[in-house]
Design an enzyme around this catalytic site. Sequence first.
Site, PDB file in Angstrom:
ATOM      1  N   GLU A  84       0.666  -1.414  -0.220  1.00  0.00           N
ATOM      2  CA  GLU A  84       0.138  -0.311  -0.301  1.00  0.00           C
ATOM      3  C   GLU A  84       1.089   1.335  -0.017  1.00  0.00           C
ATOM      4  O   GLU A  84       0.631   1.840  -1.078  1.00  0.00           O
ATOM      5  CB  GLU A  84      -0.904   0.197   1.167  1.00  0.00           C
ATOM      6  CG  GLU A  84      -1.923   0.741   1.077  1.00  0.00           C
ATOM      7  CD  GLU A  84      -2.842   1.262   2.080  1.00  0.00           C
ATOM      8  OE1 GLU A  84      -4.356   1.450   2.290  1.00  0.00           O
ATOM      9  OE2 GLU A  84      -2.782   0.585   3.758  1.00  0.00           O
ATOM     10  N   ARG A 133      -3.792 -19.309  19.991  1.00  0.00           N
ATOM     11  CA  ARG A 133      -3.559 -20.502  19.987  1.00  0.00           C
ATOM     12  C   ARG A 133      -3.321 -20.658  22.011  1.00  0.00           C
ATOM     13  O   ARG A 133      -3.111 -21.897  22.392  1.00  0.00           O
ATOM     14  CB  ARG A 133      -2.941 -21.480  19.449  1.00  0.00           C
ATOM     15  CG  ARG A 133      -4.023 -21.658  18.084  1.00  0.00           C
ATOM     16  CD  ARG A 133      -3.486 -22.927  16.857  1.00  0.00           C
ATOM     17  NE  ARG A 133      -3.950 -22.740  16.003  1.00  0.00           N
ATOM     18  CZ  ARG A 133      -4.104 -22.875  14.432  1.00  0.00           C
ATOM     19  NH1 ARG A 133      -2.436 -22.724  14.422  1.00  0.00           N
ATOM     20  NH2 ARG A 133      -5.095 -23.001  14.114  1.00  0.00           N
TER      21      ARG A 133
END
Length: 472
Positions: A240, A426
């Site tokens: 970007e 996790r």
Amino acid sequence: MENGKSIPKSIKAEEAVIGAMLIDGRAPLEVMTIIKSSDVFYASKNRLIFEAVTELAYKNEAIDLLTVSQQLTRTGKLEEAGGDMELIQLSSKISSGANVEYHARILIQYWIKRKLIQKANTIISEAYKEDTDSLDLLEMDAKLNDDINEIVFTGSKETTYAAALQDVVDRVELISNQKEGEFTGVPTGFAKIDRFTGGWQPSDLIILAARPGMGKTAFILKNTVECGLRNIPVGFFSLEMSTQQLAARTVAINSNFHLSQLIRDGFAQDKYFVTLQKKQNEMNKFPIYIDDNPSLDIRDIIAKARIWKRKHNIQILFVDYIQLVSDKSKGNNREQEIASISRSLKGLAKELSVPVIALSQLSRAVETRTDKHPKLSDLRESGAIEQDADIVTFLYRHHYYYPDAELDSQLVEQGANAEFSFAKYRSGSLETKGLHFDANKVKYSDPEENKNNEWNANDLPKMDPTGNDNFF
């Protein structure tokens, strides 16, 4: 023949491998762990049969003369592959698949030789051209090597359970002997996040998601600057912003300059140039490697990341942002494209053993709710991002939507005006950490860094009167 010499190949070994895959149900999976591309086969008919067998294997379907013939018929390639008679002859040339792994490795050897010859011819041809840049030749050579390595060396790596257990014991010992302020992963640039995560951990795919304007790039640039200060090599794909824009923002993050001074207004006093020069000299040494190509394919990212790992030993990789990455192999199905990209980034994190942090946009559904806090279901274009990521985090600034509203009292007590939340983790619990966003510098910081500053969390800069409040 090429230059009077025979092209390296072994048709007999190719036929032995194909024959074993046709008659021995165990052979296809053994071969597929070694041969990952049909290009390894020299004979075009063998390539077509291999593709048909592997397609059936991926679908977990039975593999025999009939099913392979049907698969080739479905793709319109049966006649080109030699027809049913060719399949029968191949299956009759070998009695078992006992040696198929050995034969497959022979094919890899010949394929590597052919690819190296092809690579050398390409490099020689380009080197004779007057307008060829020598550095481009070196980059081409590295990329061609990576293309070869991708097929030869990628894939699962076996280890024993005992070795894995020893790794656990070693890690516990390492953590137990850590001094205060030390941690096992790559520093994030935010003390409270480092204490919570131990730093970004190798092999993890971390997704940082937010709506436009929340400061996603600002967050990872703070992380990038922290790594630079600690001499930790960083790889950064910016689809970007240009490298110059990123560099200006890192200076603002690592100084007291406002971003507007660096990109728009300049300095009113000469003494500021002296300070800027000192910052330049300090930051010149940062081991930060940026690719700002706006049209990167996931395969380009993988190849370049491997080069950075090999040449610079990068310890962390940033991708800004995932929705701008393409995967030309998936055609026009954008959801499948994003799913393939997220899987590839997770695979890259494991392969290079570095944390990969990928920014992600959120869907417009956030804007339709009274409560603008993002949810996992807001991840844009694919649920696969949530599935593949080890950590999914969100950035949220309440004053972006409600400039005059009072902040949560807990944030105010912390000296924070923004929220960094763990929506999936996790290895840990789901928590939210308060951060401080400085709109003038387009910079996130840990509120602990602002303890000595007289600053009221509710006294925030309002939207730029020009309406240019686009802090990415």
